[in-house]
Design an enzyme around this catalytic site. Structure first.
Site, PDB file in Angstrom:
ATOM      1  N   CYS A  88      77.195  59.091  94.181  1.00 25.09           N
ATOM      2  CA  CYS A  88      77.531  60.373  94.830  1.00 25.09           C
ATOM      3  C   CYS A  88      77.191  61.527  93.896  1.00 25.09           C
ATOM      4  CB  CYS A  88      79.026  60.427  95.155  1.00 25.09           C
ATOM      5  SG  CYS A  88      79.573  59.071  96.177  1.00 25.09           S
ATOM      6  N   LYS A 133      56.677  42.167  89.484  1.00 26.49           N
ATOM      7  CA  LYS A 133      56.830  43.442  88.774  1.00 26.49           C
ATOM      8  C   LYS A 133      55.492  43.880  88.176  1.00 26.49           C
ATOM      9  CE  LYS A 133      59.928  44.715  90.097  1.00 26.49           C
ATOM     10  NZ  LYS A 133      60.333  43.759  91.044  1.00 26.49           N
ATOM     11  N   LYS A 147      59.262  52.214  99.329  1.00 25.25           N
ATOM     12  CA  LYS A 147      60.530  51.712  98.784  1.00 25.25           C
ATOM     13  C   LYS A 147      61.212  50.791  99.788  1.00 25.25           C
ATOM     14  CE  LYS A 147      63.799  50.917  96.012  1.00 25.25           C
ATOM     15  NZ  LYS A 147      63.502  49.890  94.994  1.00 25.25           N
TER      16      LYS A 147
HETATM   17  C1  AGP Z   1      60.363  44.765  94.753  1.00 19.21           C
HETATM   18  O1  AGP Z   1      59.984  45.305  93.497  1.00 19.21           O
HETATM   19  C2  AGP Z   1      59.569  45.373  95.867  1.00 19.21           C
HETATM   20  N1  AGP Z   1      59.690  46.768  95.885  1.00 19.21           N
HETATM   21  C3  AGP Z   1      59.800  44.708  97.210  1.00 19.21           C
HETATM   22  O2  AGP Z   1      59.352  43.389  97.071  1.00 19.21           O
HETATM   23  C4  AGP Z   1      61.258  44.679  97.745  1.00 19.21           C
HETATM   24  O3  AGP Z   1      62.035  43.810  96.973  1.00 19.21           O
HETATM   25  C5  AGP Z   1      61.199  44.137  99.179  1.00 19.21           C
HETATM   26  O4  AGP Z   1      60.442  45.041  99.952  1.00 19.21           O
HETATM   27  C6  AGP Z   1      62.568  43.938  99.814  1.00 19.21           C
HETATM   28  O5  AGP Z   1      63.218  45.186  99.929  1.00 19.21           O
HETATM   29  P1  AGP Z   1      64.776  45.186 100.311  1.00 19.21           P
HETATM   30  O6  AGP Z   1      65.488  44.504  99.198  1.00 19.21           O
HETATM   31  O7  AGP Z   1      65.120  46.640 100.423  1.00 19.21           O
HETATM   32  O8  AGP Z   1      64.932  44.447 101.607  1.00 19.21           O
END
Ligand code: AGP
Length: 607
Positions: free
Chosen positions: A2, A484, A602
């Protein structure tokens, strides 16, 4: 997490409060609210714009507080948004943090006839402050008395209709600073909102309380003794403040890991019974008692976390677990008995389309569906029957780091719970609880060793390919480490079960094809040492991750990263961190946009 802003002084507070809420948007949030002395409270779910559009032009006053909420308890609704108030609606409170004992406090208050309008832990604190805020009590003393009953973390700003020209701010485990302006005093969770108005700031320390009025400010400690705090001068620009001085959100989120593990585990370990306490699963415990098959699903890092969870849950409880990539699971024909099958979806964002669809299909088959989610109130959180929130705070970097570690930590809690309901002994349970309790310190220890990781990364920047290998608990870590590196440095990297080397991958090994071997001193250490020997025999370069005190790899590896020892089953939480830092430094050496890698989002809300 927050965001809090407050102002008191000669100016109209409202413009700063609105501007301050916008400056805090980067922290991630789902609702916002504002209180200005003499004007009242306004709250809205959604973007800050939703709130600012609702603020009338007459909404002005010399003192006010405002808040952006990243929900930890209770979905994103107007009722749950801050500020929260007491029964008499005299006290106004905004809060960042987690009140750990809010359940018991709320039960006590309800047994005294106190009525609640929200699901939040914050409202419990507001009600307690109201109870102690008797006619002859100053606001600051009522707050101090109320906080004596609270366990957890807080950064709070408090106002009162009875003392409209005062703001009280105090903290324990959640940052708060006071900006000393020429036109008044500013309060904020971090320096971003304050930067345009004051360069002299006072960072409150845990237990300290600032009492601000139109003309003066004072800081006192937990025993009400006045404390001389010399202001610091802010040198950062706004962007770097959002990253709290780190170059990238990804690095900030890795460096937050000790706090993240602490918050994930907070209030969820029972050292006496040697088990975990998962309030979010309480309502479905009767059904979980008859579980015969667990299907864990997710995408990307969440899927890899699920693979660690499979090892943990099978090892501790004997429950058969399968882990499926959500985009595959949703097209498979479901076989089995839905009454005794449970689907556990893992998702940081709680909005991943494939994972969400897999849940819906499982529900149509009559399965109980659970979620491990970071974003409170997200689609997956709402559509699963029950679940466990990560409490990891918003993850801004596209590459999941703290999200993954928090997911594994929650899976360890679930494995411990299932195990203790079945064959895991109290002694084994206590050992795990003890190991989990000191895990944040071990993560912090790793974060003091980043130089050697950065050095190894520098020799890696021209590499085109890499192999990551591990066994058992470390096999999913190999997959995750490779992901990664792939997603932020654009180097092709593959994670592989080390036992599979002879079945193909060893054909790749040559001096220009390095291997990252995750080889802690665990039950399969000798096995993976043989794999490393085979790689060396073919002039392959090796970077190894192993545990403190293990000298067996010095003649085998070109670089070695050490992590502190812990329970073998919990080592993935530690061995992942150097791999995240390694990928970060390689990408940084290659000058790439680490927080927003090409082609990636993301949250993958499309299929
Ligand atoms: C992880 O580094 C990636 N950005 C991607 O694999 C991510 O973990 C995947 O898209 C799942 O996202 P979520 O955990 O929001 O469901």
């Amino acid at each position: 997490m927050c965001g809090i802003v407050g102002y008191i002084g000669k100016k109209d507070a409202t413009p700063f409060l609105i501007e301050g809420l916008r400056a805090l948007e980067y922290r991630g949030y789902d609702s916002a609210g504002i209180y200005v002395a003499g004007q009242g409270v306004l709250k809205r779910v959604g973007k800050v714009d939703m709130l600012t559009k609702a603020i009338p032009k007459t909404f002005s006053g010399n003192a006010g507080i405002a808040h952006t909420r990243w929900a930890t308890h209770g979905s994103p609704t107007e009722a749950n948004a801050h500020p929260h108030t007491d029964t008499a609606e005299e006290v106004l409170l905004v809060h960042n943090g987690i009140i750990e004992n809010y359940h018991e406090l709320r039960n006590e208050l309800e047994s005294e006839g106190i009525i609640f309008y929200s699901d939040t832990d914050t409202e419990v604190l507001a009600k307690i402050i109201g109870q102690t805020y008797t006619a002859d009590t100053l606001l600051e003393d009522a707050v101090t008395r109320a906080l004596a009953r609270v366990r957890g973390t807080y950064g709070i700003a408090v106002m009162s209709r009875r003392e409209p020209e005062k703001i009280v701010a105090t903290r324990l485990g959640s940052s708060l600073l006071i900006g000393i302006g020429t036109d008044g005093y500013y309060i904020a969770s971090d320096a971003t909102p304050v930067l345009p108005h004051a360069r002299e700031v006072i960072y409150l320390d845990d237990g300290e309380m600032a009492i601000l009025t139109l003309e003066t400010y004072a800081v006192r400690n937990a025993i009400k003794t006045l404390v001389e705090k010399s202001p610091e001068t802010l040198e950062w620009d706004a962007e770097s403040v959002k990253k709290q001085g780190y170059e990238h959100f990804m690095l900030k989120e890795i460096m937050e890991m000790p706090e993240v593990i602490k918050n994930t585990l907070r209030g969820r370990l029972d050292p006496d019974e040697g088990t975990s306490i998962l309030g979010g699963l309480r309502d479905v415990m009767p059904r979980l008692a008859h579980i015969r098959r667990l299907i864990i699903t997710g995408c990307g890092s969440a899927y890899y976390a699920g693979l660690v969870g499979q090892e943990l849950i099978e090892e501790f409880s004997g429950i058969p677990v399968e882990v499926e990539i959500a985009s595959e699971l949703r097209y498979r024909r479901f076989t089995g008995d839905p009454e005794h099958t449970v689907l556990l979806a893992v998702s940081q964002s709680g909005e991943t389309a494939d994972t969400l669809e897999a849940i819906r299909i499982a529900k149509r088959h009559g399965m109980l569906t659970l979620g491990i989610v970071n974003a409170v109130g997200s689609s997956i959180a709402r559509e699963t029957d029950a679940g466990v929130y990560n409490h990891a705070g918003p993850e801004i970097g596209v590459a999941s780091t703290k999200g993954f570690v928090s997911q594994v930590a929650v899976l360890a809690l679930i494995a411990l719970m299932f195990g203790r309901q079945r064959s895991l002994s109290e002694k084994e349970g206590r050992e795990l609880v003890e190991a989990l309790t000191i895990l944040p310190e071990k993560a912090a220890e790793i974060l003091t060793r980043t130089d050697s990781i950065a050095e190894a990364a520098r020799s890696f920047t021209s590499t085109q390919n890499a192999l990551y290998i591990g066994r058992k608990y470390q096999c999913p870590v190999a997959y995750e480490g490779a992901l990664k590196l792939k997603e932020i440095s654009y180097i092709h990297a593959e994670g592989y079960s080390a036992g599979e080397m002879k079945h193909g991958p060893i054909a790749l090994i040559e001096p220009s094809f390095p291997t990252i071997a995750i080889a802690p001193r665990d039950s399969l250490y000798e096995k993976i040492c043989s794999n490393i020997e085979e790689i060396r025999a073919r002039s392959g370069r090796v970077i190894a991750i192993t545990t403190d005190g293990n000298t067996g790899l010095t003649r085998l590896a070109d670089h070695i990263f050490y992590v502190p020892e812990t329970h073998e089953a919990l080592l993935p939480i530690l061995t992942t961190i150097p791999l995240q830092l390694f990928a970060y430094h390689v990408a940084r050496e290659r000058g790439l946009p680490i927080d927003k890698p090409r082609n990636l989002a993301k949250s993958v809300t499309v299929e």
